[in-house]
Scaffold this motif. Structure first.
Motif, PDB file in Angstrom:
ATOM      1  N   TYR A 216      60.345  -1.975  32.083  1.00  0.00           N
ATOM      2  CA  TYR A 216      60.885  -0.473  32.307  1.00  0.00           C
ATOM      3  C   TYR A 216      61.548  -0.215  30.648  1.00  0.00           C
ATOM      4  O   TYR A 216      61.481   1.029  30.206  1.00  0.00           O
ATOM      5  N   TRP A 217      61.886  -1.319  30.039  1.00  0.00           N
ATOM      6  CA  TRP A 217      62.672  -0.982  28.792  1.00  0.00           C
ATOM      7  C   TRP A 217      61.456  -0.941  27.727  1.00  0.00           C
ATOM      8  O   TRP A 217      61.311  -0.298  26.874  1.00  0.00           O
ATOM      9  N   ILE A 218      60.340  -1.770  27.814  1.00  0.00           N
ATOM     10  CA  ILE A 218      59.352  -1.885  26.944  1.00  0.00           C
ATOM     11  C   ILE A 218      58.579  -0.619  27.012  1.00  0.00           C
ATOM     12  O   ILE A 218      58.419   0.033  25.837  1.00  0.00           O
ATOM     13  N   CYS A 219      58.280   0.147  28.320  1.00  0.00           N
ATOM     14  CA  CYS A 219      57.442   1.243  28.268  1.00  0.00           C
ATOM     15  C   CYS A 219      58.545   2.460  27.577  1.00  0.00           C
ATOM     16  O   CYS A 219      58.172   3.503  27.027  1.00  0.00           O
ATOM     17  N   GLY A 220      59.642   2.239  28.106  1.00  0.00           N
ATOM     18  CA  GLY A 220      60.780   3.158  27.532  1.00  0.00           C
ATOM     19  C   GLY A 220      60.864   3.412  25.713  1.00  0.00           C
ATOM     20  O   GLY A 220      60.746   4.576  25.403  1.00  0.00           O
ATOM     21  N   LEU A 221      60.798   2.327  25.314  1.00  0.00           N
ATOM     22  CA  LEU A 221      60.559   2.158  23.801  1.00  0.00           C
ATOM     23  C   LEU A 221      59.632   2.865  23.154  1.00  0.00           C
ATOM     24  O   LEU A 221      59.637   3.415  22.189  1.00  0.00           O
ATOM     25  N   VAL A 222      58.255   2.480  23.971  1.00  0.00           N
ATOM     26  CA  VAL A 222      57.192   2.986  23.213  1.00  0.00           C
ATOM     27  C   VAL A 222      57.124   4.509  23.558  1.00  0.00           C
ATOM     28  O   VAL A 222      56.800   5.179  22.532  1.00  0.00           O
ATOM     29  N   GLY A 223      57.229   4.890  24.744  1.00  0.00           N
ATOM     30  CA  GLY A 223      57.543   6.341  25.024  1.00  0.00           C
ATOM     31  C   GLY A 223      58.466   6.973  24.179  1.00  0.00           C
ATOM     32  O   GLY A 223      58.218   8.292  23.583  1.00  0.00           O
TER      33      GLY A 223
ATOM     34  N   ILE B 182      69.701   1.828  22.604  1.00  0.00           N
ATOM     35  CA  ILE B 182      69.968   1.401  23.918  1.00  0.00           C
ATOM     36  C   ILE B 182      68.735   0.527  24.521  1.00  0.00           C
ATOM     37  O   ILE B 182      68.889  -0.592  25.050  1.00  0.00           O
ATOM     38  N   TYR B 183      67.563   0.915  24.175  1.00  0.00           N
ATOM     39  CA  TYR B 183      66.310   0.118  24.761  1.00  0.00           C
ATOM     40  C   TYR B 183      66.119  -0.977  24.083  1.00  0.00           C
ATOM     41  O   TYR B 183      65.996  -2.080  24.946  1.00  0.00           O
ATOM     42  N   ILE B 184      66.571  -1.057  22.789  1.00  0.00           N
ATOM     43  CA  ILE B 184      66.214  -2.203  22.061  1.00  0.00           C
ATOM     44  C   ILE B 184      67.508  -3.205  22.634  1.00  0.00           C
ATOM     45  O   ILE B 184      67.263  -4.656  22.932  1.00  0.00           O
ATOM     46  N   TRP B 185      68.758  -2.782  22.887  1.00  0.00           N
ATOM     47  CA  TRP B 185      69.764  -3.699  23.271  1.00  0.00           C
ATOM     48  C   TRP B 185      69.452  -4.203  24.751  1.00  0.00           C
ATOM     49  O   TRP B 185      69.655  -5.641  24.690  1.00  0.00           O
ATOM     50  N   ASN B 186      68.617  -3.715  25.682  1.00  0.00           N
ATOM     51  CA  ASN B 186      68.204  -3.884  27.048  1.00  0.00           C
ATOM     52  C   ASN B 186      67.522  -5.187  26.595  1.00  0.00           C
ATOM     53  O   ASN B 186      67.278  -6.025  27.320  1.00  0.00           O
ATOM     54  N   LEU B 187      66.305  -4.920  25.734  1.00  0.00           N
ATOM     55  CA  LEU B 187      65.195  -5.831  25.515  1.00  0.00           C
ATOM     56  C   LEU B 187      65.935  -7.105  24.916  1.00  0.00           C
ATOM     57  O   LEU B 187      65.507  -8.220  25.190  1.00  0.00           O
ATOM     58  N   ASP B 188      66.921  -6.892  24.288  1.00  0.00           N
ATOM     59  CA  ASP B 188      67.428  -7.991  23.431  1.00  0.00           C
ATOM     60  C   ASP B 188      68.337  -8.952  24.666  1.00  0.00           C
ATOM     61  O   ASP B 188      68.170 -10.351  24.613  1.00  0.00           O
ATOM     62  N   ILE B 189      69.139  -8.262  25.497  1.00  0.00           N
ATOM     63  CA  ILE B 189      69.778  -9.049  26.387  1.00  0.00           C
ATOM     64  C   ILE B 189      68.961  -9.757  27.709  1.00  0.00           C
ATOM     65  O   ILE B 189      69.407 -10.638  27.951  1.00  0.00           O
ATOM     66  N   LYS B 190      67.689  -9.057  27.645  1.00  0.00           N
ATOM     67  CA  LYS B 190      66.748  -9.755  28.558  1.00  0.00           C
ATOM     68  C   LYS B 190      65.652 -10.585  27.714  1.00  0.00           C
ATOM     69  O   LYS B 190      65.039 -11.286  28.590  1.00  0.00           O
ATOM     70  N   LYS B 191      66.164 -11.151  26.519  1.00  0.00           N
ATOM     71  CA  LYS B 191      65.311 -12.053  25.711  1.00  0.00           C
ATOM     72  C   LYS B 191      64.046 -11.693  25.543  1.00  0.00           C
ATOM     73  O   LYS B 191      63.096 -12.747  25.299  1.00  0.00           O
ATOM     74  N   VAL B 192      63.676 -10.306  25.618  1.00  0.00           N
ATOM     75  CA  VAL B 192      62.323  -9.964  25.338  1.00  0.00           C
ATOM     76  C   VAL B 192      62.171  -9.600  23.801  1.00  0.00           C
ATOM     77  O   VAL B 192      61.345  -9.920  23.077  1.00  0.00           O
ATOM     78  N   TRP B 193      63.397  -8.743  23.277  1.00  0.00           N
ATOM     79  CA  TRP B 193      63.243  -8.688  21.980  1.00  0.00           C
ATOM     80  C   TRP B 193      62.918  -9.583  20.874  1.00  0.00           C
ATOM     81  O   TRP B 193      62.136  -9.578  19.795  1.00  0.00           O
ATOM     82  N   GLN B 194      63.625 -10.777  20.980  1.00  0.00           N
ATOM     83  CA  GLN B 194      63.495 -11.919  20.337  1.00  0.00           C
ATOM     84  C   GLN B 194      62.008 -12.369  20.239  1.00  0.00           C
ATOM     85  O   GLN B 194      61.407 -12.994  19.244  1.00  0.00           O
ATOM     86  N   ARG B 195      61.153 -12.018  21.109  1.00  0.00           N
ATOM     87  CA  ARG B 195      59.715 -12.566  21.332  1.00  0.00           C
ATOM     88  C   ARG B 195      58.749 -11.604  20.490  1.00  0.00           C
ATOM     89  O   ARG B 195      57.627 -11.992  20.308  1.00  0.00           O
ATOM     90  N   ILE B 196      59.395 -10.705  19.969  1.00  0.00           N
ATOM     91  CA  ILE B 196      58.645  -9.486  19.086  1.00  0.00           C
ATOM     92  C   ILE B 196      58.464 -10.246  17.647  1.00  0.00           C
ATOM     93  O   ILE B 196      59.594 -10.535  17.084  1.00  0.00           O
ATOM     94  N   PRO B 197      57.429 -10.286  17.089  1.00  0.00           N
ATOM     95  CA  PRO B 197      57.354 -10.707  15.453  1.00  0.00           C
ATOM     96  C   PRO B 197      58.586 -10.027  14.821  1.00  0.00           C
ATOM     97  O   PRO B 197      58.654  -8.762  15.041  1.00  0.00           O
ATOM     98  N   LEU B 198      59.203 -10.517  13.774  1.00  0.00           N
ATOM     99  CA  LEU B 198      60.409 -10.101  13.077  1.00  0.00           C
ATOM    100  C   LEU B 198      59.898  -8.904  12.401  1.00  0.00           C
ATOM    101  O   LEU B 198      60.574  -7.923  12.368  1.00  0.00           O
ATOM    102  N   LEU B 199      58.711  -8.842  11.585  1.00  0.00           N
ATOM    103  CA  LEU B 199      58.449  -7.606  10.998  1.00  0.00           C
ATOM    104  C   LEU B 199      58.269  -6.410  11.990  1.00  0.00           C
ATOM    105  O   LEU B 199      58.594  -5.391  11.310  1.00  0.00           O
ATOM    106  N   PHE B 200      57.622  -6.404  13.103  1.00  0.00           N
ATOM    107  CA  PHE B 200      57.716  -5.403  13.988  1.00  0.00           C
ATOM    108  C   PHE B 200      59.034  -5.140  14.431  1.00  0.00           C
ATOM    109  O   PHE B 200      59.405  -3.724  14.558  1.00  0.00           O
ATOM    110  N   ARG B 201      59.839  -6.078  14.716  1.00  0.00           N
ATOM    111  CA  ARG B 201      61.329  -5.681  15.038  1.00  0.00           C
ATOM    112  C   ARG B 201      62.078  -4.779  13.897  1.00  0.00           C
ATOM    113  O   ARG B 201      62.510  -3.897  14.086  1.00  0.00           O
ATOM    114  N   ILE B 202      61.773  -5.239  12.570  1.00  0.00           N
ATOM    115  CA  ILE B 202      62.459  -4.442  11.334  1.00  0.00           C
ATOM    116  C   ILE B 202      61.784  -3.041  11.511  1.00  0.00           C
ATOM    117  O   ILE B 202      62.701  -2.054  11.294  1.00  0.00           O
TER     118      ILE B 202
END
Length: 219
Positions: free
Chosen positions: A42-49, A75-95
């Protein structure tokens, strides 16, 4: 319609496709669980959209669309972070992803006169209509502020009933704005969500009744 216009609308429809996909995924998983859930997709699709719709709003010189995306992005990023999904994205892409809204704001401020002329003085959008559309976007986006506040104090990603009620109100305003703007992307994209918002409200009430019956039985 010119090719350039087709390209712009294509971006808008792809963005709405991601938003519709997140609603469909959330709906299916909630029906399976017999309660309202907050899936990762839900949050991944929301961020891309959100990224794509921001680009669409920029190309359409539509400040109301841009405003809505700027508020909800992190807020999309915060939800992905608390669900431990954001950390799995490569650092460069996160930045790069996290810097997109800030870069856009800096770009707009670098040429304030052109920004005011193109967005706030857009001849295709009267000031009252711009205000109406912006109000709709603000209300629609406040659902994520409410969701973040609600989830933050519970230390988990939750989609409470207030989120769906606010969604329904904000979406109704945006659809009416889209009608006045003759914007098929806004009309179609927001209309798709009506049924999902209502269904989640119904699921929430069913869940509450079920919990009450269990409590009464135990007592």
């Amino acid at each position: 319609m010119q090719i350039s216009s087709l390209f712009v609308y294509a971006i808008g429809f792809i963005a709405q496709g991601f938003f519709s996909a997140r609603m469909l995924i959330q709906w299916i998983l909630s029906e399976r669980a017999k309660k309202v859930v907050s899936p990762d997709l839900y949050w991944i699709c929301g961020l891309v959209g959100s990224i794509l719709l921001f680009i669409y709003g920029w190309m359409r010189d539509d400040f109301a669309i841009i405003l809505g995306q700027l508020i909800s992005f992190y807020i999309y990023i915060w939800n992905l972070d608390i669900k431990k999904v954001w950390q799995r994205i490569p650092l460069l892409f996160r930045i790069v992803i996290a810097a997109l809204p800030l870069a856009a704001i800096c770009f707009m401020l670098s040429d304030a006169p052109r920004f005011l002329s193109s967005f706030l003085h857009n001849k295709a959008v009267s000031l009252p209509l711009l205000i109406w559309g912006s109000v709709g976007q603000i209300i629609f986006t406040l659902r994520f502020v409410y969701q973040w506040f609600y989830s933050y104090h519970r230390h988990e990603s939750i989609l409470p009933i207030g989120f769906w009620v606010i969604s329904l109100i904000g979406s109704s305003i945006i659809v009416s704005y889209g009608v006045f703007r003759w914007d098929p992307v806004l009309i179609l994209g927001q209309s798709v969500g009506f049924l999902t918002y209502i269904r989640n409200i119904v699921l929430f009430h069913k869940e509450q009744k079920q919990e009450k019956r269990i409590e009464d039985h135990l007592s």
